[in-house]
Design an enzyme around this catalytic site. Structure first.
Site, PDB file in Angstrom:
ATOM      1  N   TYR A 123       0.807  -1.220   0.000  1.00 13.49           N
ATOM      2  CA  TYR A 123       0.000   0.000   0.000  1.00 13.49           C
ATOM      3  C   TYR A 123       0.844   1.277   0.000  1.00 13.49           C
ATOM      4  O   TYR A 123       0.286   2.374   0.077  1.00 13.49           O
ATOM      5  CB  TYR A 123      -0.927   0.002   1.216  1.00 13.49           C
ATOM      6  N   LYS A 169       2.877 -14.855   4.931  1.00 17.83           N
ATOM      7  CA  LYS A 169       3.096 -15.804   3.830  1.00 17.83           C
ATOM      8  C   LYS A 169       4.605 -15.976   3.664  1.00 17.83           C
ATOM      9  O   LYS A 169       5.163 -15.893   2.574  1.00 17.83           O
ATOM     10  CB  LYS A 169       2.446 -15.280   2.544  1.00 17.83           C
ATOM     11  N   ASP A 202      -3.479 -17.757   3.571  1.00 16.36           N
ATOM     12  CA  ASP A 202      -4.549 -18.519   2.932  1.00 16.36           C
ATOM     13  C   ASP A 202      -5.236 -19.446   3.933  1.00 16.36           C
ATOM     14  O   ASP A 202      -6.461 -19.600   3.916  1.00 16.36           O
ATOM     15  CB  ASP A 202      -4.035 -19.292   1.718  1.00 16.36           C
ATOM     16  N   ASP A 226      -6.278  -6.008   5.499  1.00 18.14           N
ATOM     17  CA  ASP A 226      -7.396  -5.381   4.800  1.00 18.14           C
ATOM     18  C   ASP A 226      -8.388  -6.445   4.328  1.00 18.14           C
ATOM     19  O   ASP A 226      -9.605  -6.342   4.552  1.00 18.14           O
ATOM     20  CB  ASP A 226      -6.855  -4.579   3.614  1.00 18.14           C
ATOM     21  N   ASP A 230     -12.261  -7.605   6.188  1.00 15.41           N
ATOM     22  CA  ASP A 230     -13.523  -7.550   5.448  1.00 15.41           C
ATOM     23  C   ASP A 230     -14.208  -8.916   5.448  1.00 15.41           C
ATOM     24  O   ASP A 230     -15.446  -9.004   5.539  1.00 15.41           O
ATOM     25  CB  ASP A 230     -13.282  -7.093   4.007  1.00 15.41           C
TER      26      ASP A 230
END
Length: 333
Positions: A123, A169, A202, A226, A230
């Protein structure tokens, strides 16, 4: 005590006044100051986050940001004002709770917190294109990773919880995500009362979708946080009810409902103010250290929803207007 109100675009202009009215009912002496930002501000002035708005936010020490519209294409000179505001105010930790609400569609066994690093990762906006190849820079620093891990640990303990999951990850990105994971583990050593584990992003997504009640808190880099927050919001009834608080060490916090500007319903008087209200509750609890007022506001929201009073996104055709919900909530306060 001051609060800078930045309604922004779309339904931000409808939900921010409701949250501000509730806050004034709880704290009549609070000083509310208006400021401008967003896409429409950019169209009018050429600035999405005017210098005067940034200065007012710093002066107040607390912000309630409504919503922002963003163009689907690259527009020269435009940058998301909420992203810029978080960075300028060094509000590096984004707190996203998902808690049980008395509405259809919400799970009744979830009480979790996702702490998202707010200032770096993909970002940072450093992209370049060379012909048919586009490149984005992913930046992870030890300093930013340590400070968000510390914020996660402190907030977890303040909520009376003790289990923290580090999301990464590192099996694919051992340098960037590996650094984040290692820094979080290093910080957590100073909190022996916290039980620390880790999940690949994941796997974390799968487990959040399948059995969210197993989690108390997760800490994640910007992009993963993020997306996962959600996903978790679906268990709380949707983004229209999802609250957040951005905070850091610079003394300025940003309360921010997670939903967007919702241009499809903007101006119709049916926007859901719950996310904005619960974001103010987070501000009361974590920034202003006013837990009693925070609890009063949270209880008023729950009691209003439990009485079957909700906007159409929650209640369907039987839903009430934004103004009617506000009236019912203020009566409970």
């Amino acid at each position: 005590m001051k609060l800078c109100l930045i309604p922004g675009d779309g339904i931000g202009r409808e939900v921010v006044p409701v949250a501000a009215a509730a806050l004034q009912r709880l704290l009549p002496a609070v000083q509310l100051q208006q400021a401008d930002a967003g896409w429409e501000c950019f169209v009018r002035t050429g600035q999405a986050l005017p210098d005067a708005t940034l200065a007012r936010a710093r002066e107040c020490g607390a912000v309630l940001f409504g919503a922002v519209s963003s163009p689907a294409r690259k527009v020269e000179g435009y940058r998301s004002p909420i992203v810029a505001l978080r960075r300028e105010l060094n509000a590096y930790a984004n707190l996203r709770p998902t808690c049980t609400l008395p509405i259809a569609g919400a799970r009744q066994d979830v009480d979790l917190l996702i702490v998202r690093e707010n200032t770096e990762d993909l970002y940072i906006g450093e992209e370049q294109r060379d012909g048919d190849t586009a490149i984005a820079i992913k930046r992870i620093t030890a300093a930013a990773s340590r400070r968000v891990a510390r914020a996660a640990c402190e907030t977890l303990l303040a909520r009376g919880m003790h289990r923290l999951v580090i999301v990464h990850k590192a099996n694919i990105m051992p340098l960037t995500d590996g650094l984040f994971r290692d820094c979080c583990r290093e910080v957590a050593q100073s909190y022996p009362q916290i039980e620390v584990s880790e999940l690949l992003v994941d796997t974390a997504a799968y487990q959040l979708a399948r059995a969210p009640q197993q989690f108390q808190a997760l800490v994640a880099p910007n992009l993963y946080g993020d997306i996962l927050s959600d996903l978790a919001a679906a268990h709380g009834g949707g983004l229209g009810l999802a609250a957040s608080l951005n905070q850091g060490d610079a003394g300025v916090a940003i309360a921010e409902p997670v939903h967007g500007s919702a241009p499809d319903i903007a101006g119709q008087g049916v926007a859901n103010p719950v996310a904005a209200l619960l974001s103010v509750a987070l501000l009361l609890r974590h920034t202003w250290q006013r837990p009693d007022e925070a609890q009063r506001l949270e209880h008023a929201v729950r009691d209003t929803l439990a009485a079957g009073i909700a906007t159409p996104d929650v209640a369907g055709p039987a839903g009430v207007s934004t103004a009617a919900f506000a009236q019912a909530l203020l009566a409970r306060l």
